[in-house]
Structures are given as C-alpha cells and as structure tokens.
Design a protein around this motif. Structure first.
Motif, mmCIF file in Angstrom:
data_model
loop_
_atom_site.group_PDB
_atom_site.id
_atom_site.type_symbol
_atom_site.label_atom_id
_atom_site.label_comp_id
_atom_site.label_asym_id
_atom_site.label_seq_id
_atom_site.Cartn_x
_atom_site.Cartn_y
_atom_site.Cartn_z
ATOM 1 N N LEU A 61 -2.192 6.394 8.349
ATOM 2 C CA LEU A 61 -1.961 4.647 8.403
ATOM 3 C C LEU A 61 -2.525 3.918 7.425
ATOM 4 N N TRP A 62 -2.280 3.170 6.287
ATOM 5 C CA TRP A 62 -3.171 2.708 5.418
ATOM 6 C C TRP A 62 -2.685 0.995 5.701
ATOM 7 N N ILE A 63 -3.589 0.000 6.690
ATOM 8 C CA ILE A 63 -3.305 -1.298 6.821
ATOM 9 C C ILE A 63 -4.366 -2.341 6.207
ATOM 10 N N ALA A 64 -3.924 -2.994 5.208
ATOM 11 C CA ALA A 64 -4.274 -4.304 5.001
ATOM 12 C C ALA A 64 -4.216 -5.275 5.196
ATOM 13 N N THR A 65 -5.245 -5.642 5.931
ATOM 14 C CA THR A 65 -6.217 -7.084 5.898
ATOM 15 C C THR A 65 -6.527 -8.379 4.899
#
Length: 126
Positions: free
Chosen positions: A14-18
């Motif tokens: 799961l790739w998460i952009a913050t």
C-alpha cells in the motif's frame, strides 16, 4: 501527517502519499518504508497513481514518476510545461484507457508522457 492518497500495487504493498513523504506498507508483513520529499524531488504531495507498468506517479509542486523496482525517480516541472508553486498540482487520475489526468491548469495523457519518461529513465540507467 495528512494522507492525500493511497494506492495498492500488484505486490501487496500500500503506497501512501503524505505532504512530505511517500510511505509504503507491506500488507503481509506490516513493514513500512519511507521515501521523503528530498529523495523524491517533490514536496507538497497531493496525489498518487500507479500505472499498468508499476510506475508510481506523484503530484505536488512537480510531477514525479517513481520506479519502485529500481528506486529511481524523475521530477518534471516548468521545463516540461507543468505548473509549479504557487499553484501546486492538486490531484491525479488514471483512466481505464491508461490516460493520466492531472488536476490544476494542465492535463497530460499517459502516452505523451510515457515517451519522455522512458527516454529519461534509459539515460539514467546507462
């Protein structure tokens, strides 16, 4: 931090952009890895999309193509005709046909960017 987008890849990550980083969570092991904005060449992350070849597209104050297999990235800004601060890119969407649309004042199709990106990736890998 604030999460602006998430995408799952074909490998169970799961790739998460913050705002200041791209995080990847392995859904099986729970391991987390962080790629900060300095590494990626983009800050103010606002969107994420993964294309059919596994390239992760990030939008913020630039457009970035990140190859997670090689951990190689390319940032595209004004020189590629893409707006930057004070008007950061706001969102990214990939259509079922493979076109990538970028929120803001600009719009690119995947096919036109693909030629630019693969040429640049090949040059980096030589």
């Amino acid at each position: 931090g604030v999460i602006y987008g998430m995408e799952e890849d074909d490998f169970g990550n799961l790739w998460i952009a913050t705002e200041r980083a791209l995080q990847v969570l392995n859904l099986e092991s729970g391991a987390i890895r962080v790629f900060n904005d300095l590494y990626l060449g983009v800050s103010n992350l606002r969107g994420i999309s993964i294309d059919e070849e596994g390239i992760i597209w990030l939008v913020g104050d630039a457009l970035v193509a990140f190859d997670p297999e090689r951990e190689t990235n390319l940032a595209f800004g004004v020189d590629a005709g893409i707006q930057v601060l004070p008007s950061p890119l706001g969102s990214i969407y990939q259509s079922p046909e493979g076109q990538i649309f970028i929120g803001g004042k600009v719009e690119f199709s995947f096919s036109s960017l693909r030629k630019l990106i693969w040429k640049a990736f090949r040059n980096l890998l030589r």
